[in-house]
Design a protein around this motif. Structure first.
Motif, short mmCIF file in Angstrom:
data_model
loop_
_atom_site.label_atom_id
_atom_site.label_comp_id
_atom_site.label_asym_id
_atom_site.label_seq_id
_atom_site.Cartn_x
_atom_site.Cartn_y
_atom_site.Cartn_z
N TRP A 146 -2.03 -8.06 -4.59
CA TRP A 146 -2.72 -6.96 -4.67
C TRP A 146 -2.17 -5.76 -3.94
O TRP A 146 -2.86 -4.63 -3.97
N ALA A 147 -1.53 -6.02 -2.96
CA ALA A 147 -0.77 -4.86 -2.18
C ALA A 147 0.10 -4.02 -3.12
O ALA A 147 0.15 -2.84 -2.70
N GLU A 148 0.31 -4.39 -4.12
CA GLU A 148 1.44 -3.55 -4.99
C GLU A 148 0.73 -3.29 -6.44
O GLU A 148 1.18 -2.36 -6.99
N VAL A 149 -0.49 -3.83 -6.70
CA VAL A 149 -1.29 -3.58 -7.81
C VAL A 149 -2.55 -3.18 -7.62
O VAL A 149 -3.33 -3.79 -6.58
N GLU A 150 -3.19 -2.08 -8.18
CA GLU A 150 -4.52 -1.57 -7.89
C GLU A 150 -5.33 -2.76 -8.64
O GLU A 150 -5.58 -2.67 -10.01
N TYR A 151 -6.22 -3.40 -7.62
CA TYR A 151 -7.15 -4.40 -8.27
C TYR A 151 -8.35 -3.65 -9.16
O TYR A 151 -8.42 -4.37 -10.06
N LEU A 152 -8.96 -2.92 -8.67
CA LEU A 152 -10.04 -2.31 -9.45
C LEU A 152 -9.49 -1.83 -10.82
O LEU A 152 -10.43 -1.94 -11.75
N GLU A 153 -8.68 -1.05 -10.81
CA GLU A 153 -7.96 -0.68 -12.21
C GLU A 153 -7.62 -1.79 -13.02
O GLU A 153 -7.85 -2.01 -14.21
N THR A 154 -7.22 -2.79 -12.55
CA THR A 154 -6.95 -3.94 -13.21
C THR A 154 -7.95 -4.97 -13.69
O THR A 154 -7.93 -5.38 -15.02
N ILE A 155 -8.98 -4.86 -12.87
CA ILE A 155 -10.27 -5.62 -13.44
C ILE A 155 -11.11 -4.88 -14.25
O ILE A 155 -11.58 -5.39 -15.22
#
Length: 85
Positions: free
Chosen positions: A52-61
């Protein structure tokens, strides 16, 4: 609580927030809970190795929720859906 449990709990919380802002909900609150828990489990398993340091969590969920919600709306019988107004 384990780190995995925190991730699942976070997904349940976030999916609940997203669900409650929608115009349509399951007619039965237990169905809502069941969907959210199932979706959170699927999201957690799907992203078990995500950094999650490399991927935007909120956009993903958000994307995950939109995909699952659209599929639910398309397949839910009309009598099992209620307006959230």
């Amino acid at each position: 609580m384990t780190t995995a449990s925190y991730g699942l709990c976070e997904a349940v919380s976030d999916l609940t927030s997203l669900f409650m802002t929608q115009a349509k909900l399951p007619a039965n609150s237990r169905d809502t809970c069941s969907l959210i828990i199932d979706w959170a489990d699927e999201f957690d398993r799907r992203h078990a190795e995500t950094d999650w340091a490399e991927v935007e969590y909120l956009e993903t969920i958000d994307r995950f929720f939109s995909e699952k919600y659209r599929a639910w709306l398309e397949s839910a019988p009309a009598r099992s859906v209620r307006n959230n107004i």
